[in-house]
Write a protein that holds these residues in place. Structure first.
Motif, mmCIF file in Angstrom:
data_model
loop_
_atom_site.group_PDB
_atom_site.id
_atom_site.type_symbol
_atom_site.label_atom_id
_atom_site.label_comp_id
_atom_site.label_asym_id
_atom_site.label_seq_id
_atom_site.Cartn_x
_atom_site.Cartn_y
_atom_site.Cartn_z
ATOM 1 N N TRP A 131 22.670 -2.133 2.104
ATOM 2 C CA TRP A 131 22.318 -3.375 1.526
ATOM 3 C C TRP A 131 23.039 -3.251 0.095
ATOM 4 C CZ3 TRP A 131 21.206 -7.505 4.328
ATOM 5 C CH2 TRP A 131 20.407 -7.037 5.497
ATOM 6 N N ASP A 132 24.231 -2.645 -0.156
ATOM 7 C CA ASP A 132 24.961 -2.422 -1.309
ATOM 8 C C ASP A 132 25.733 -3.450 -1.842
ATOM 9 O OD1 ASP A 132 27.134 -2.273 0.134
ATOM 10 O OD2 ASP A 132 27.266 -0.179 0.206
ATOM 11 N N GLY A 133 26.605 -3.107 -2.817
ATOM 12 C CA GLY A 133 27.565 -4.255 -3.594
ATOM 13 C C GLY A 133 28.196 -4.965 -2.490
ATOM 14 N N ARG A 134 28.723 -4.386 -1.324
ATOM 15 C CA ARG A 134 29.286 -5.109 -0.334
ATOM 16 C C ARG A 134 28.575 -6.272 0.234
ATOM 17 N NH1 ARG A 134 31.064 0.070 3.170
ATOM 18 N NH2 ARG A 134 29.016 0.478 2.536
ATOM 19 N N VAL A 135 27.447 -6.094 0.606
ATOM 20 C CA VAL A 135 26.615 -7.164 1.032
ATOM 21 C C VAL A 135 26.420 -8.293 0.024
ATOM 22 C CG1 VAL A 135 24.411 -7.996 2.091
ATOM 23 C CG2 VAL A 135 25.411 -5.498 2.526
ATOM 24 N N ILE A 136 25.947 -7.922 -1.238
ATOM 25 C CA ILE A 136 26.139 -8.933 -2.310
ATOM 26 C C ILE A 136 27.347 -9.457 -2.262
ATOM 27 C CG2 ILE A 136 25.542 -9.035 -4.751
ATOM 28 C CD1 ILE A 136 23.765 -6.512 -4.771
ATOM 29 N N GLY A 137 28.606 -8.823 -2.477
ATOM 30 C CA GLY A 137 29.812 -9.713 -2.495
ATOM 31 C C GLY A 137 29.934 -10.583 -1.560
ATOM 32 N N CYS A 138 29.429 -10.176 -0.237
ATOM 33 C CA CYS A 138 29.636 -11.468 0.952
ATOM 34 C C CYS A 138 28.654 -12.438 0.758
ATOM 35 C CB CYS A 138 29.070 -10.653 2.191
ATOM 36 S SG CYS A 138 30.261 -9.343 2.988
ATOM 37 N N PHE A 139 27.627 -12.378 0.026
ATOM 38 C CA PHE A 139 26.676 -13.540 -0.174
ATOM 39 C C PHE A 139 27.229 -14.199 -1.435
ATOM 40 C CE2 PHE A 139 23.050 -10.993 1.808
ATOM 41 C CZ PHE A 139 23.389 -11.254 3.114
ATOM 42 N N ALA A 140 27.617 -13.470 -2.407
ATOM 43 C CA ALA A 140 28.319 -14.150 -3.336
ATOM 44 C C ALA A 140 29.530 -15.209 -3.043
ATOM 45 C CB ALA A 140 28.617 -13.494 -4.587
#
Length: 467
Positions: free
Chosen positions: A211-220
C-alpha cells in the motif's frame, strides 16, 4: 437467439469463477491477484464498451452489432481454450469482453421495442431469468468440465455462439434509430478503460505493494482520468455516458445500487469458490455442485421479482433483495468454520443469498428503463450495465485486497472480512434503491413507458403511446 446469447454470456461468468483454482494451478507461480485479471480484464472491457456498443447498434443496426458481438465472443472463447500462457488467456478474455459488450445491450434493445409497455416488466423478469438459468448451470457444469480440463469451459461456448449467430440473421429483424445519431466516443472509451484499470490495479496489487506510493499513484490517476472522462462526456456529441441520463434520480440511484450490489455479488462468487476449494478442500466439481443452489434460487425468484417490482416499485423489491443477499452473508459469518458443515449451515445461507439476487437483478433494469425514451433503450441499458460491470471488477479487486494470503490460523477471519465487505456493499445498494420513488399505477406515462415498434422499411424505431 437472444435467449441463447444471454445464456452463454452469463454461463461464462460462473464457469470461469468455478475454474479459478484450476487455472491458477495450471499456470505455475501465479497468485490469486494474477489470475484475478482473467475475471477483471473481461469485466473492465465489458463495462467500457457497453454504452458505445449500444450507441453503435442505434446507428448501424442492433442486429448487426449483436451478430458481430456473438462472433467476437466465439472467437475469444476459442483463443481462451488454446491459451499457452496466463497473459494470452487474459488477452483472449479481453476479446470475449468485447463480444459480450456488443451482445448485452443490443439483446434487450432488440427485445423491448416489440413488447407493449404493460408487459415489459414481465419480459425483463424473463430476460433476467434466462441469465439466471445460465448462472444456475454454471457452477455444476463448470465443475464437471474442469474435471476434464479448464479449457473446456471455453470450448463449450463455441458451438453455442455459432448456433446463435446463424439464427440471428434468420429470425431477428433489424432495428436502428431513425435519427441516425453520431458514432460513439472512442477516446472517452479508452479513458474509461484506463480509469477502471488503474483503480483495479491499485486494489489488486495493494497487498504485494505494501500500500505504498504506487497504490496511491494508481488511485490518484483514477481520479484524474475519471474527471477527464466526465469533461469528455459533457462535451462530446455521442459520449460514453450521457450525463443527462445520469441526472434522472431513478436512473442514477438504480445504477449506483447496481454497482454496489455487483461488487458484493462478484466478490461472493469468487470468495466461495476459494473457500470451498482452499479451506474445506472440496474438489472443483464438489464446489460447483455446492454453489449451484444459489443460482437456482435466483432463477426461481427473478420472474417473481420482476412482476412484484412493477406492482409495488423496483426500489422496494430490489432493496429487499439486496438485504436478503446481505443476510446470507451474515449467516456465513455467524455459522461457517474450518470444519465442513454444508447442509446445515452453508446451504441455507446459499439459498437466502440466491433468493436475494433473484429479487434484486430485475429491479435494477426496471428502475432504469422506466425513465428512458424508446430510442434510448439500448444506450440506457448499456449505461446501467456498465455500472454493474465496473462494480463487479472493483468487487473482485477488493476481495483480493481484503483476503490477502491467509494462513490456516487466519483463514476464517480473512474470509469473514470479505463477507463483511459484501454485507456493507449490499446494504448500501439497498439504501440507494430504497430512495427511488415509485410512480403509482394510473399516473401519466413517462417517456420510458412509450412502446417502440419497427415501422419502416429499414426496421427503424417509431413510437406510440402505451394505452
Amino acid at each position: 437467439m437472444l435467449a441463447l446469447a444471454v445464456f452463454i454470456s452469463t454461463l461464462d461468468v460462473f464457469i470461469v469463477n468455478i475454474a479459478f483454482p484450476a487455472i491458477q494451478a495450471d499456470f505455475k507461480h501465479s497468485t490469486v491477484a494474477d489470475v484475478s485479471w482473467v475475471l477483471n480484464a473481461y469485466a473492465i472491457v465489458f463495462a467500457a464498451l457497453l454504452v458505445p456498443a449500444g450507441k453503435l447498434g442505434d446507428v448501424i443496426g442492433r442486429r448487426r452489432v449483436f451478430a458481430v458481438g456473438l462472433a467476437a465472443f466465439g472467437l475469444g472463447s476459442a483463443l481462451c481454450a488454446v491459451s499457452p500462457s496466463l497473459g494470452f488467456l487474459i488477452g483472449a478474455r479481453v476479446l470475449q469482453g468485447v463480444g459480450a459488450a456488443a451482445v448485452t445491450p443490443t439483446s434487450l434493445g432488440l427485445l423491448l421495442p416489440s413488447i407493449p409497455p404493460q408487459r415489459r416488466a414481465a419480459a425483463i423478469g424473463a430476460w433476467s431469468a434466462l441469465g439466471a438459468v445460465g448462472a444456475a448451470s454454471g457452477p455444476s457444469l463448470g465443475g464437471l468440465l474442469t474435471q476434464v480440463s479448464w479449457h473446456w469451459i471455453f470450448i463449450i461456448n463455441i458451438p453455442l455462439a455459432a448456433i446463435a449467430l446463424i439464427g440471428t440473421y434468420r429470425v431477428l429483424p433489424e432495428i436502428r434509430d431513425p435519427a441516425r445519431p453520431p458514432l460513439p466516443d472512442g477516446i472517452g472509451t479508452l479513458v474509461l478503460v484506463a480509469a477502471v484499470s488503474l483503480a483495479t490495479l491499485g486494489l489488486v496489487q495493494g497487498h504485494s505493494w505494501n500500500w505504498d506510493g504506487r497504490v496511491i499513484g494508481c488511485f490518484a490517476g483514477t481520479v484524474v482520468l475519471a474527471a477527464g472522462f466526465v469533461v469528455r462526456s459533457r462535451r462530446h456529441r455521442a459520449p460514453v455516458l450521457e450525463l443527462g441520463i445520469v441526472r434522472v434520480p431513478a436512473f442514477a440511484l438504480s445504477s449506483l445500487s447496481a454497482a454496489l450490489f455487483y461488487a458484493a455479488f462478484s466478490a461472493m462468487l469468487l470468495a466461495n469458490v476459494l473457500f470451498l476449494t482452499g479451506t474445506w478442500r472440496y474438489s472443483v466439481l464438489q464446489a460447483g455442485l455446492a454453489l449451484t443452489p444459489g443460482p437456482i434460487a435466483a432463477a426461481m425468484f427473478a420472474p417473481f421479482g420482476g412482476k412484484l417490482a412493477q406492482r409495488i416499485g423496483p426500489g422496494l423489491v430490489g432493496g429487499a433483495g439486496a438485504l436478503l443477499f446481505g443476510t446470507g452473508s451474515v449467516m456465513w459469518v455467524a455459522l461457517i468454520g474450518l470444519e465442513p458443515t454444508y447442509w446445515s449451515r452453508f446451504f441455507p445461507a446459499m439459498l437466502v443469498a440466491g433468493a436475494g439476487v433473484g429479487l434484486a437483478l430485475p429491479a435494477f433494469t426496471i428502475a432504469a428503463t422506466a425513465t428512458l425514451a424508446p430510442q434510448k433503450l439500448a444506450t440506457g441499458i448499456g449505461a446501467q450495465t456498465m455500472f454493474r460491470q465496473i462494480g463487479s471488477s472493483l468487487g473482485v479487486a477488493a476481495l483480493v485486497a481484503i483476503l490477502g494470503t491467509p494462513t490456516v490460523s487466519t483463514v476464517i477471519g480473512a474470509h469473514n472480512n470479505t463477507r463483511w465487505f459484501m454485507i456493507a456493499s449490499a446494504a448500501a445498494a439497498a439504501l440507494a434503491l430504497a430512495l427511488i420513488r415509485h410512480r403509482h399505477p394510473g399516473s401519466p406515462p413517462t417517456p420510458g413507458n412509450m412502446a417502440a415498434t419497427p415501422n419502416s422499411a429499414d426496421g427503424s424505431i417509431g413510437t406510440q403511446r402505451g394505452e
